[in-house]
Design a protein around this motif. Structure first.
Motif: not given
Lengths: 395, 686
Positions: A306, A309-310, A313, A337
């Motif tokens: 995560a 992903d953040y 992003s 995210c």
């Protein structure tokens, strides 16, 4: 067919019990397990006061595969990503002793008492890990509300969950590969939170250590059992010798046979007990926590995922701003995210802390129980040995 | 024949007479040599079970006296009681003597013999047992005594009777049952069928008391002769045929016995042996029937008086370098026995010296039926490791194992009363320098010869088919065989226990390390502490397992290995006995052939060669008796040895098992301590 009654020896059964069932609103246990050829059918018994259940009491039959299905559905639920998902019970290891299982199914007459006892013990252990899995779920505020879990407990027919086919098996294998590769990549991601950094290092270290300890403990108990077996054979042979001997010392030897029989009980049985209790209390504990730590690591992985992903992003948002294109979408994505990551971090922190407490409590309980049992057995053995020596000395 | 003439006196019931007469005829035939085929014919008469034991031509001769003995009690009890017993006694004794001469078939002897035997036998007996009511028993007893001296054929007959008794032949029992009355004063209370012989023994005992210190010796002798056969006493009458008194005969016997007794110098005995054999026999016959119960009692007595002799083998030391290196051991003896020069002494011996001692001992004593304790086996692999390796733990274990085995070996040797007396044993313990034992080397010429001998022995063992008549031996041989099987199985199991425990010890050590590591990574302080404590406990338990593995090995596994070797030695004794039997049987066969030759000569009427044939027969008869006696002696010795061995074994096993259990007890107690110390640590986890 053989059924194992759990209440026969409650004390032994709860080797890894972690005081999970302190909430009386949902109580689950497996009072029975039915051995049918190579399959084991567990009777899952549920007692509840929760309004989400239609009846206060259920009793259903489940197989190992049903448990795995339940575990998989929980793992796949996005909602639970921030939780340590209770490790799935290992597949009953009856591949080797399949033949023995067969015999067990046919009845006790075809196998020796010792073999039967061993099988029974093996089965009890299996039942127990399955039970613990359900109890972990039932005691968790989130999992206990899970829809699939309720179905698992309520549905009184065969769940007929589809067994994984080869493609899915391979898929699972592939997923694992990706995960391991990801883990390496993600471990390169700069950790932002001190707590998780520490936790990660600890769990990686601990996991390898506990894996090692488990393997060693298994080896140790196995050789201990061999010793117990040897004693069993030896005292049997001594008994035979005493019985066969028709010299003038027969009388003397008959006394000896009596002693040898005692010895068989004292040395062989006690050694065996020592080994199995160590296995139950220590090895099982280590085994369980090896899996549990893997579950905790999985949580860390999901969180790291995560986080990655953040970060991705964020990069995407920067790019979008530079280009001045799709900024709103990127912003939305970045926000999501971040939200996900924060949520994971928050629940993960809670989970890991409670995991730590749970581990310490479990270790304490098991170590105390094991020690007490070892002392009990040794004392037993001492008194039996003293008795035998006295008999021998007196005649 | 003796039997027939004995029965011929008038008071015998008529019914028996025809048969008896027939017997006598045959006997005469046999000695005149007219019909050999007829000699075999009487065998149907002798209906006693042990008959087939003597399936040699002698058989018929045996059968007669046997029936004689058997029939006698009935006769006497039924018919003789009212009759003046003294007469009967006279009859009995004078008659047999005639027979005797017949049996010997040398006319010259015939006359002097009756006189000689007539007098002594009658005189002392009637003195001792002068009272009328006892008389008939006395007479019977005389019979028993008398039979043996009657020539070879007779003696075996008695033997047969004896074996018949063993098989609890009704008649025989009757005969013997009567006797206890006479015996009442005797110290050994025992079962009726055996009383005769205890009685006989005690009789004998009383007499020789004047001479040495024979009571003890007698007890000893009784042990040496447990064979259920009154041994060939026949020749005693011949070799000692000059005896003017029965007293003499017995006192002689005791003197010889004293030589035979293990307490006395064995050398002397060996020296005297050839001449000894004859006088020993009658006593053997008397004592041989002593009930096994009495035997055991006596055994008990013997085992009570333990000797004060402590031997320890210590300080194994490597001497020399390379492949010529060897291990020397310190052999220390502590004793209060006067046969040694001092109370404590120490010598250095190497392994081959121990083997050499065994070689010497087995050469001397094995043939006599003694169980010579075997030394530990040579181990070329183990020794090479010791020679090459410096501080290898496995070679240290090997040396310790061998040291302990050698110590046990020596202790077994000296705990054997006869072997202790052997000069070689004393020399081994006392003498500063021993000549190097060369024959023990595996690859030497002597070693090769030994191998060859072993091979031929094995072959002859297979070819000899002994028809075992002795129930005791029959069972015992089977027992030993079974026991060896059991021991071997058990030994394998214990070995696996030792291995598994070593494995457990190793695994526990590894686990302890692993737990220590786990403890070091644990972030909960109390749990971390508890885990490292657990690691320590496991470490100690590992030590415990290791010690227990050593105990498994030294007190249990090695004990079994020793006894597997010892059972081999016991089997060796049985083989020696079988060999003696074979020699005796061969001699019997030869005698038979010689007799056939004589018969042919008589038939062909060739008096010139007849004398030579007669000489040869006499020679072979002597050999047969000698070999038979040797067989009986070895049987007696082996039996005594095996009983002794069984006793030792039971004692040894009991002692070792107790020791082993105590070691287990100890380790369990340690275990409790360790865990109890750990418990508060576990509880301290928070």
């Amino acid at each position: 067919m053989t059924s194992i009654s759990e209440d026969s020896d409650k004390e032994k059964v709860h080797s890894v019990s972690v005081d999970l069932n302190n909430d009386a609103s949902l109580v689950i246990d497996i009072p029975d397990a039915l051995c049918e050829r190579d399959k084991v059918k567990f009777t899952v018994h549920t007692k509840t006061t929760l309004s989400s259940f239609q009846k206060p009491e259920y009793s259903v039959q489940r197989q190992h595969e049903d448990f795995i299905w339940l575990h998989d559905t929980i793992v796949e639920t996005e909602e639970y990503a921030g939780l340590i998902i209770p490790p799935a019970p290992p597949k009953p290891d009856f591949e080797g002793p399949r033949e023995k299982m067969h015999k067990l199914g046919e009845g006790e007459s075809s196998m020796t008492k010792e073999e039967y006892a061993k099988m029974k013990q093996e089965l009890e252990k299996t039942v127990q890990v399955h039970e613990v899995f359900l109890q972990r779920l039932s005691s968790h505020p989130m999992f206990r509300k899970d829809r699939n879990f309720q179905i698992f407990l309520e549905y009184d027919q065969d769940l007929t969950v589809r067994r994984k086919n080869a493609k899915e098996m391979f898929g699972g294998f592939f997923k694992n590969m990706v995960k391991s590769a990801d883990e390496v990549l993600i471990s390169g991601v700069k950790e932002v939170d001190e707590f998780f950094e520490q936790e990660k290092n600890f769990l990686l270290d601990y996991s390898s250590k506990i894996k090692d300890a488990t393997a060693k403990a298994e080896k140790m108990t196995r050789s201990h059992k061999n010793v117990a077996d040897d004693y069993n054979h030896i005292s049997g042979a001594l008994n035979n010798t005493a019985a066969d001997n028709n010299t003038a010392f027969k009388k003397h030897l008959e006394k000896c046979a009596e002693v040898f029989e005692k010895l068989r009980v004292s040395i062989s049985k006690v050694e065996d007990r020592m080994a199995s209790d160590q296995e139950l209390k220590l090895t099982e504990l280590l085994r369980y926590y090896t899996r549990d730590i893997q579950a905790a690591k999985d949580l860390l992985y999901r969180r790291a995922r995560a986080l990655a992903d953040y970060e991705n992003s964020n990069k995407a948002l920067d790019k979008a701003r530079l280009k001045g294109k799709d900024v709103a979408q990127a912003e939305e994505n970045q926000k999501q995210c971040l939200q996900k990551f924060d949520k994971l971090s928050e629940s993960g922190k809670k989970e890991l802390t409670s995991f730590k407490a749970r581990r310490v409590v479990a270790f304490r309980k098991n170590l105390i129980e094991m020690t007490e049992l070892e002392i009990k057995h040794a004392k037993n053995s001492v008194s039996l040995l003293q008795g035998s020596i006295e008999i021998l000395k007196s005649n | 024949m003796a039997a027939s003439s004995e029965r011929s006196p008038p008071p015998f019931p008529d019914s028996e007479e025809p048969e008896l007469l027939e017997d006598s005829d045959e006997g005469a035939d046999a000695f005149t040599g007219t019909s050999i085929s007829e000699m075999d014919s009487p065998s149907p008469d002798s209906t006693k079970p042990p008959k087939d034991i003597f399936n040699e031509p002698l058989e018929d001769i045996f059968s007669d006296p046997l029936s004689n003995i058997n029939s006698e009690p009935q006769k006497k009890v039924d018919t003789k009681i009212p009759s003046p017993s003294s007469d009967e006694a006279v009859d009995l004794f004078s008659d047999p003597l005639d027979d005797d001469s017949e049996v010997v078939s040398s006319p010259e002897v015939q006359n002097p013999m009756p006189d000689l035997l007539n007098e002594p036998v009658q005189a002392p007996k009637s003195d001792v047992l002068g009272e009328p009511p006892v008389h008939k028993n006395a007479a019977r007893q005389q019979d028993i005594f008398e039979d043996p001296p009657k020539g070879s054929s007779k003696s075996s007959s008695v033997k047969k009777a004896a074996s018949a008794e063993l098989f609890s032949d009704e008649d025989e029992e009757d005969l013997f049952k009567e006797l206890p009355k006479v015996v009442t004063k005797k110290p050994q209370p025992s079962g009726p069928p055996v009383d005769v012989f205890t009685e006989v023994k005690s009789d004998v005992k009383v007499k020789p008391q004047v001479k040495d210190d024979p009571t003890d010796l007698f007890a000893e002798e009784a042990l040496t002769a447990p064979a259920p056969k009154p041994s060939a006493s026949s020749s005693s009458s011949r070799t000692n045929g000059v005896h003017s008194e029965e007293h003499d005969l017995f006192s002689e016997a005791t003197v010889e016995l004293s030589l035979d007794s293990p307490r006395n110098d064995r050398k002397k005995k060996d020296a005297v042996k050839p001449s000894v054999s004859a006088p020993v026999a009658p006593v053997a016959s008397s004592s041989s029937k002593a009930p096994s119960k009495t035997l055991e009692e006596l055994e008990e007595e013997e085992s009570e008086d333990t000797f004060d002799l402590n031997i320890s083998v210590t300080n194994p030391e490597k001497v020399g370098d390379g492949m010529n290196a060897y291990m020397a051991y310190k052999v220390s003896t502590q004793t209060s026995l006067t046969m040694f020069r001092s109370k404590t002494f120490t010598v250095r011996r190497r392994f081959s010296d121990f083997l050499g001692l065994y070689e010497k001992l087995s050469e001397k004593h094995l043939q006599n039926g003694y169980i010579v304790p075997p030394p530990p086996e040579k181990s070329i692999l183990g020794m090479t490791k010791v020679k090459v390796g410096k501080e290898d733990p496995s070679s240290a274990e090997f040396v310790e194992r061998r040291r302990a085995a050698l110590e046990r070996y020596l202790q077994r040797v000296v705990s054997h009363p006869s072997l202790l007396q052997d000069p070689d044993v004393r020399e081994f313990l006392e003498k500063e320098e021993l000549p190097r034992a060369v024959s023990t080397q595996a690859l030497s010429g002597a070693g090769f010869l030994k191998m060859l001998n072993k091979a031929t022995d094995a072959v002859s063992k297979m070819t000899i088919k002994m028809n075992e008549q002795d129930v005791w031996f029959d069972e015992k041989i089977q027992d030993v065989e079974n026991e060896e099987q059991h021991m071997r199985k058990l030994h394998v199991m214990v070995e696996s226990l030792v291995n598994h425990r070593k494995e457990l010890s190793g695994n526990t050590a590894v686990f302890a390390k692993s737990v220590a590591m786990l403890g070091s990574s644990e972030d909960n302080t109390a749990l971390s502490r508890a885990l490292s404590q657990l690691a320590e406990v496991e470490d100690r338990i590992e030590q415990l397992h290791q010690e227990q593995a050593a105990n498994d090995f030294f007190t249990f596994s090695e004990l079994l290995a020793d006894y597997i070797r010892l059972l081999g030695a016991v089997k060796g004794c049985f083989d020696q006995r079988m060999k003696a039997w074979q020699r005796w049987q061969d001699a019997e066969n030869m005698l038979q052939k010689k007799r056939e030759v004589e018969a042919k000569l008589l038939w062909a009427n060739k008096p010139d060669k007849l004398q030579q044939a007669k000489d040869e027969i006499a020679e072979w008869e002597a050999k047969v008796t000698q070999y038979e006696r040797e067989f009986e002696r070895i049987s007696a010795t082996v039996r005594k040895e095996v009983i002794r061995f069984d006793k030792e074994k039971a004692r040894d096993f009991k002692r070792q098992i107790i020791k082993y259990l105590e070691s287990l007890l100890n380790s369990q107690q340690q275990l409790i301590k360790y865990w109890e110390a750990f418990l508060p640590e576990a509880k301290a986890i928070a």
